[in-house]
Design an enzyme around this catalytic site. Structure first.
Site, PDB file in Angstrom:
ATOM      1  N   ASP A 153     -14.922   1.042   0.062  1.00  0.00           N
ATOM      2  CA  ASP A 153     -15.078   0.870   1.508  1.00  0.00           C
ATOM      3  C   ASP A 153     -16.567   0.864   1.828  1.00  0.00           C
ATOM      4  O   ASP A 153     -17.287   1.793   1.474  1.00  0.00           O
ATOM      5  CB  ASP A 153     -14.370   2.013   2.236  1.00  0.00           C
ATOM      6  CG  ASP A 153     -14.280   1.797   3.730  1.00  0.00           C
ATOM      7  OD1 ASP A 153     -15.352   1.610   4.362  1.00  0.00           O
ATOM      8  OD2 ASP A 153     -13.166   1.812   4.278  1.00  0.00           O
TER       9      ASP A 153
ATOM     10  N   GLU B 157     -10.332   3.068  -2.135  1.00  0.00           N
ATOM     11  CA  GLU B 157     -10.790   3.399  -0.783  1.00  0.00           C
ATOM     12  C   GLU B 157     -11.235   4.852  -0.675  1.00  0.00           C
ATOM     13  O   GLU B 157     -11.997   5.197   0.222  1.00  0.00           O
ATOM     14  CB  GLU B 157      -9.706   3.111   0.253  1.00  0.00           C
ATOM     15  CG  GLU B 157      -8.504   4.028   0.209  1.00  0.00           C
ATOM     16  CD  GLU B 157      -7.420   3.610   1.178  1.00  0.00           C
ATOM     17  OE1 GLU B 157      -7.273   4.289   2.214  1.00  0.00           O
ATOM     18  OE2 GLU B 157      -6.744   2.612   0.918  1.00  0.00           O
TER      19      GLU B 157
ATOM     20  N   GLU C  51      -1.434  -1.103  -3.965  1.00  0.00           N
ATOM     21  CA  GLU C  51      -2.632  -0.327  -3.661  1.00  0.00           C
ATOM     22  C   GLU C  51      -2.356   1.172  -3.682  1.00  0.00           C
ATOM     23  O   GLU C  51      -1.358   1.633  -3.130  1.00  0.00           O
ATOM     24  CB  GLU C  51      -3.154  -0.736  -2.277  1.00  0.00           C
ATOM     25  CG  GLU C  51      -4.339   0.054  -1.799  1.00  0.00           C
ATOM     26  CD  GLU C  51      -4.858  -0.476  -0.465  1.00  0.00           C
ATOM     27  OE1 GLU C  51      -5.453   0.320   0.282  1.00  0.00           O
ATOM     28  OE2 GLU C  51      -4.672  -1.670  -0.169  1.00  0.00           O
TER      29      GLU C  51
ATOM     30  N   HIS D 110     -12.042  -2.327   1.135  1.00  0.00           N
ATOM     31  CA  HIS D 110     -11.205  -1.652   2.121  1.00  0.00           C
ATOM     32  C   HIS D 110     -11.910  -1.701   3.470  1.00  0.00           C
ATOM     33  O   HIS D 110     -13.095  -1.397   3.561  1.00  0.00           O
ATOM     34  CB  HIS D 110     -11.013  -0.198   1.665  1.00  0.00           C
ATOM     35  CG  HIS D 110     -10.204   0.647   2.579  1.00  0.00           C
ATOM     36  ND1 HIS D 110     -10.764   1.604   3.403  1.00  0.00           N
ATOM     37  CD2 HIS D 110      -8.867   0.724   2.778  1.00  0.00           C
ATOM     38  CE1 HIS D 110      -9.804   2.221   4.067  1.00  0.00           C
ATOM     39  NE2 HIS D 110      -8.643   1.711   3.718  1.00  0.00           N
TER      40      HIS D 110
ATOM     41  N   HIS E 215      -0.572   4.406  -0.226  1.00  0.00           N
ATOM     42  CA  HIS E 215      -1.327   5.520   0.356  1.00  0.00           C
ATOM     43  C   HIS E 215      -1.267   6.775  -0.510  1.00  0.00           C
ATOM     44  O   HIS E 215      -1.328   7.896   0.000  1.00  0.00           O
ATOM     45  CB  HIS E 215      -0.799   5.852   1.759  1.00  0.00           C
ATOM     46  CG  HIS E 215      -1.698   5.408   2.868  1.00  0.00           C
ATOM     47  ND1 HIS E 215      -1.818   6.094   4.052  1.00  0.00           N
ATOM     48  CD2 HIS E 215      -2.527   4.348   2.977  1.00  0.00           C
ATOM     49  CE1 HIS E 215      -2.672   5.475   4.851  1.00  0.00           C
ATOM     50  NE2 HIS E 215      -3.114   4.403   4.213  1.00  0.00           N
TER      51      HIS E 215
ATOM     52  N   ASP F  99       0.844  -1.199   0.000  1.00  0.00           N
ATOM     53  CA  ASP F  99       0.000   0.000   0.000  1.00  0.00           C
ATOM     54  C   ASP F  99       0.878   1.247   0.000  1.00  0.00           C
ATOM     55  O   ASP F  99       1.674   1.451   0.911  1.00  0.00           O
ATOM     56  CB  ASP F  99      -0.895  -0.020   1.245  1.00  0.00           C
ATOM     57  CG  ASP F  99      -1.931   1.094   1.237  1.00  0.00           C
ATOM     58  OD1 ASP F  99      -1.915   1.925   0.314  1.00  0.00           O
ATOM     59  OD2 ASP F  99      -2.760   1.123   2.156  1.00  0.00           O
TER      60      ASP F  99
END
Length: 381
Positions: free
Chosen positions: A257, A235, A209, A284, A185, A183
């Site tokens: 999500d 997400e 991700e 997510h 971010h 991930d």
């Protein structure tokens, strides 16, 4: 049956729970929250309650349409998250009223268990290899890790190699019969993503991700074409309309999500759209037990589900953890990295109302960290 009240509870570590009550004594639970904006989402739920009180809770789709489209100003994370929690609670009520789990209402189960993954952190690397081994010993067959700390717009060869070395250490520790998701971010720029991701290919991550922030979604196709690694995102996308362009650009894994993207109703539709693009679903969920239960209800009825995130032991969960607000935490017992079919009516869990009310007396004001580069400028956390 009529809705009589909607009550929100801010509970540690950073969650917001919603209780929807009816005049027939059936209660539904949802988890409407944006991490770091829980109070704002709770206020949005309160505003939406003006319409909902006195309504039939079983008219889930009509309520979803009114709550999302009945106002002149639409969309965005706050409104979508408020609607998401309400939607979860209405599905919970409907399942309980009919005596069946939500997955039965979604067309029935397509699987008997769901593969789960766990977190090991990684943006402030200690021994990520040891942390991954601990998850493997706990029975998990997959983990997700952060890939880096703060990054410059175009960072140094040392910083790039540090990302590679971090993943390599974990791969060496867990072996080739274990999956590792990475991930970012949104910490990479598009050119940094094209530089970094090909170097990770020999380590065969399950997916990468959110390599770039959602504002750069129009360029996700450039990243997809630059690497053989499966690209995951979603997400911070809040509707099927947000997902429409990234699905068309070739992402491999959609990650809506259930507490942000309009709840069970909308994520079910996103999953179907993803299937039409040969894209897998991996919701997510670094959140609480209600959000996870909602994810699992969708997952048991979704043919293109890949894997499910869960937050047990995640580094955010300080003071309270995933199982602390359940009467029977055994519903989330993991065996061989999987969770078994939830069979109780509604969302399949029983919320400990006493524990929730007590925790809400303290509440929380969780905020995400603010990260800065070495020159003092703001960067992605």
């Amino acid at each position: 049956m009529k809705i009589t009240s909607l009550t929100t509870y801010l509970v540690a570590p950073r969650w917001c729970f919603l209780k929807v009550e009816t005049d027939e004594g059936i209660t539904g639970w949802g988890e409407p929250v944006i991490e770091g904006r829980a109070h704002t989402v709770a206020a949005a739920v309160d505003e939406l309650s003006d319409y909902l009180i006195g309504q039939d809770p079983l008219r889930i789709e009509d309520h979803w349409q009114v709550l999302t489209k009945g106002g002149f100003y639409r969309g965005g994370p706050i409104l979508s998250s408020a609607v998401a929690g309400i939607d979860q609670a209405l599905w919970d009520i409907t399942g309980k009223a009919l005596g069946v789990p939500v997955w039965q209402l979604l067309g029935g189960r397509v699987r008997d268990r769901i593969r789960m993954y766990s977190w090991i952190g990684g943006d402030r690397p200690g021994d990520v290899a040891e942390a991954a081994l601990q998850r493997k010993e706990q029975g998990f067959t997959a983990i997700k890790m952060n890939a880096s700390a703060e990054l410059r717009l175009l960072d140094t060869p040392k910083a790039v190699q540090g990302i590679v070395d971090r993943l390599a250490a974990v791969r060496a520790a867990v072996g080739d019969e274990f999956d590792i998701a990475v991930d970012f971010h949104g910490r990479l720029t598009v050119p940094m993503a094209r530089r970094v991701l090909p170097l990770l290919e020999p380590l065969l991550p399950m997916f990468v991700e959110e390599p770039v922030v959602p504002e750069m979604s129009e360029h996700i196709g450039d990243i997809v074409r630059s690497t053989s690694i499966a690209i995951a995102t979603g997400e911070r996308l809040y509707s099927r309309w947000d997902f429409k362009p990234v699905l068309a650009q070739g992402i491999a894994v959609a990650q809506p999500d259930l507490s942000h993207a309009g709840g069970i109703s909308e994520v079910r539709r996103i999953a179907a759209m993803a299937e039409a693009h040969d894209v897998s679903l991996a919701p997510h969920c670094p959140l609480g037990p209600i959000a996870l239960a909602a994810c699992l209800q969708v997952g048991f009825a979704t043919p293109n589900l890949l894997i499910q995130e869960q937050s047990l032991g995640i580094h955010y969960n300080e003071g309270s953890d995933l199982l602390d607000y359940l009467v029977d935490p055994g519903v989330f017992d993991y065996a061989d990295g999987h969770v078994a079919l939830l069979t109780a009516p509604g969302l399949g869990i029983e919320v400990d109302e006493h524990a929730v009310a007590k925790a809400a007396e303290t509440g929380h004001r969780w905020r995400n960290p603010i990260w800065r580069r070495d020159d003092g400028s703001l960067t992605e956390w």
